[in-house]
Design a protein around this motif. Sequence first.
Motif, PDB file in Angstrom:
ATOM      1  N   ALA A  23      28.092   6.737  -3.321  1.00 29.02           N
ATOM      2  CA  ALA A  23      27.272   5.407  -3.174  1.00 29.02           C
ATOM      3  C   ALA A  23      26.264   5.425  -2.210  1.00 29.02           C
ATOM      4  N   PHE A  24      26.187   6.352  -1.429  1.00 30.32           N
ATOM      5  CA  PHE A  24      24.963   6.556  -0.436  1.00 30.32           C
ATOM      6  C   PHE A  24      23.869   7.192  -1.188  1.00 30.32           C
ATOM      7  N   VAL A  25      24.038   8.006  -2.177  1.00 26.46           N
ATOM      8  CA  VAL A  25      22.843   8.642  -3.153  1.00 26.46           C
ATOM      9  C   VAL A  25      22.735   8.036  -4.229  1.00 26.46           C
ATOM     10  N   ASP A  26      23.178   6.735  -4.478  1.00 24.56           N
ATOM     11  CA  ASP A  26      23.030   5.951  -5.816  1.00 24.56           C
ATOM     12  C   ASP A  26      21.633   5.174  -5.989  1.00 24.56           C
ATOM     13  N   PRO A  27      20.865   5.552  -6.371  1.00 28.57           N
ATOM     14  CA  PRO A  27      19.391   4.792  -6.377  1.00 28.57           C
ATOM     15  C   PRO A  27      19.600   3.379  -6.995  1.00 28.57           C
ATOM     16  N   ALA A  28      20.524   2.961  -7.899  1.00 25.48           N
ATOM     17  CA  ALA A  28      20.719   1.709  -8.450  1.00 25.48           C
ATOM     18  C   ALA A  28      21.307   0.975  -7.142  1.00 25.48           C
ATOM     19  N   ARG A  29      21.916   1.184  -6.287  1.00 26.61           N
ATOM     20  CA  ARG A  29      22.405   0.431  -5.264  1.00 26.61           C
ATOM     21  C   ARG A  29      21.933   0.603  -3.833  1.00 26.61           C
ATOM     22  N   VAL A  30      20.782   1.405  -3.515  1.00 26.01           N
ATOM     23  CA  VAL A  30      20.261   1.571  -2.289  1.00 26.01           C
ATOM     24  C   VAL A  30      19.807   0.266  -1.792  1.00 26.01           C
ATOM     25  N   GLY A  31      19.414  -0.771  -2.793  1.00 22.38           N
ATOM     26  CA  GLY A  31      18.513  -1.738  -2.018  1.00 22.38           C
ATOM     27  C   GLY A  31      19.592  -2.844  -1.613  1.00 22.38           C
ATOM     28  N   GLN A  32      20.967  -2.482  -1.667  1.00 20.69           N
ATOM     29  CA  GLN A  32      21.885  -3.531  -1.397  1.00 20.69           C
ATOM     30  C   GLN A  32      22.522  -3.116   0.164  1.00 20.69           C
ATOM     31  N   TRP A  33      22.003  -1.883   0.560  1.00 20.67           N
ATOM     32  CA  TRP A  33      22.483  -1.675   1.900  1.00 20.67           C
ATOM     33  C   TRP A  33      21.517  -0.837   2.934  1.00 20.67           C
ATOM     34  N   LEU A  34      20.577   0.094   2.281  1.00 20.86           N
ATOM     35  CA  LEU A  34      19.843   0.872   3.208  1.00 20.86           C
ATOM     36  C   LEU A  34      18.609   0.111   3.818  1.00 20.86           C
ATOM     37  N   PHE A  35      18.534  -0.390   5.000  1.00 21.69           N
ATOM     38  CA  PHE A  35      17.478  -0.961   5.705  1.00 21.69           C
ATOM     39  C   PHE A  35      17.443  -2.454   5.215  1.00 21.69           C
ATOM     40  N   HIS A  36      18.540  -2.990   4.482  1.00 24.52           N
ATOM     41  CA  HIS A  36      18.789  -4.202   4.072  1.00 24.52           C
ATOM     42  C   HIS A  36      19.471  -5.149   5.155  1.00 24.52           C
ATOM     43  N   GLU A  39      18.447 -11.625   6.417  1.00 25.84           N
ATOM     44  CA  GLU A  39      17.213 -12.551   5.996  1.00 25.84           C
ATOM     45  C   GLU A  39      16.199 -11.990   5.333  1.00 25.84           C
ATOM     46  N   GLY A  40      16.220 -10.557   5.121  1.00 28.23           N
ATOM     47  CA  GLY A  40      15.180 -10.012   4.188  1.00 28.23           C
ATOM     48  C   GLY A  40      15.366 -10.056   2.895  1.00 28.23           C
ATOM     49  N   VAL A  41      14.272  -9.716   2.048  1.00 31.37           N
ATOM     50  CA  VAL A  41      14.313  -9.645   0.599  1.00 31.37           C
ATOM     51  C   VAL A  41      13.601  -8.309   0.167  1.00 31.37           C
ATOM     52  N   MET A  42      14.538  -7.483  -0.466  1.00 32.54           N
ATOM     53  CA  MET A  42      13.960  -6.186  -0.829  1.00 32.54           C
ATOM     54  C   MET A  42      13.102  -6.253  -1.886  1.00 32.54           C
ATOM     55  N   GLU A  43      11.912  -5.572  -1.794  1.00 33.69           N
ATOM     56  CA  GLU A  43      10.754  -5.525  -2.718  1.00 33.69           C
ATOM     57  C   GLU A  43      10.667  -4.245  -3.337  1.00 33.69           C
ATOM     58  N   ARG A  44      10.921  -3.184  -2.839  1.00 28.43           N
ATOM     59  CA  ARG A  44      10.751  -1.728  -3.427  1.00 28.43           C
ATOM     60  C   ARG A  44      11.989  -0.783  -2.887  1.00 28.43           C
ATOM     61  N   GLY A  52      14.001  17.861  -1.300  1.00 27.11           N
ATOM     62  CA  GLY A  52      12.558  17.735  -1.246  1.00 27.11           C
ATOM     63  C   GLY A  52      12.082  16.383  -2.117  1.00 27.11           C
ATOM     64  N   GLY A  53      13.044  15.647  -2.354  1.00 21.90           N
ATOM     65  CA  GLY A  53      12.772  14.193  -2.927  1.00 21.90           C
ATOM     66  C   GLY A  53      12.691  13.135  -1.699  1.00 21.90           C
ATOM     67  N   GLY A  54      12.229  11.978  -2.045  1.00 23.02           N
ATOM     68  CA  GLY A  54      11.958  10.970  -0.904  1.00 23.02           C
ATOM     69  C   GLY A  54      12.413   9.987  -1.178  1.00 23.02           C
ATOM     70  N   PHE A  55      11.992   8.957  -0.310  1.00 24.24           N
ATOM     71  CA  PHE A  55      12.412   7.502  -0.236  1.00 24.24           C
ATOM     72  C   PHE A  55      11.060   6.605   0.079  1.00 24.24           C
ATOM     73  N   HIS A  56      11.003   5.580  -0.473  1.00 28.48           N
ATOM     74  CA  HIS A  56      10.217   4.300   0.166  1.00 28.48           C
ATOM     75  C   HIS A  56      10.684   3.104   0.000  1.00 28.48           C
ATOM     76  N   ILE A  57      11.378   2.558   1.015  1.00 28.30           N
ATOM     77  CA  ILE A  57      12.159   1.471   0.715  1.00 28.30           C
ATOM     78  C   ILE A  57      11.171   0.107   1.737  1.00 28.30           C
ATOM     79  N   VAL A  58      10.998  -0.567   1.168  1.00 27.22           N
ATOM     80  CA  VAL A  58      10.179  -2.042   1.538  1.00 27.22           C
ATOM     81  C   VAL A  58      11.137  -3.199   1.447  1.00 27.22           C
ATOM     82  N   GLU A  59      11.198  -3.748   2.573  1.00 31.69           N
ATOM     83  CA  GLU A  59      11.940  -5.381   2.516  1.00 31.69           C
ATOM     84  C   GLU A  59      10.857  -6.332   3.211  1.00 31.69           C
ATOM     85  N   ARG A  60      10.861  -7.312   2.725  1.00 29.25           N
ATOM     86  CA  ARG A  60      10.115  -8.370   3.320  1.00 29.25           C
ATOM     87  C   ARG A  60      10.887  -9.008   4.348  1.00 29.25           C
TER      88      ARG A  60
END
Length: 146
Positions: A23-36, A39-44, A52-60
Amino acid sequence: MTAPVEIRVEKTFRHPPERVFDAFVDPARVGQWLFHTPEGVMERTDYDPVPGGGFHIVERRDGTPAHHWGRFIAVDRPRRVVFDFWVEEAPTEKTRVTVDFLPRDGGCEVVLTHDLAPAWAAWAERTTAGWTMILDNLHRMTEAAP
């Protein structure tokens, strides 16, 4: 040189390490928990959890985007994820986050350690609260999943 401030957050899951790790490494579900936040709205949610891979998570949040970046150092299923982490306010101050998935009585204990840069020591309490919320989000998501 001043040593990093260690933040440590632990959370018990009734599911085995493999399920929580996946669950921690699932890209399809990351927006449900990481930096969520509630009151925020997940945008990216760009999330490539491989060494070597990365992430960029944006929540409004309150109309303002909150950017979170990371670069994965180690991804060792189902035991450990290590990544360097930084935020828009300090893009050159990467900090190290280690997440261990430890077997416990048929479930697991997730232990997250964040070596916070000394310059951010005043943010230790807020950082601890943030990671606690994030692990609570991950817990709710794994409990709700079939």
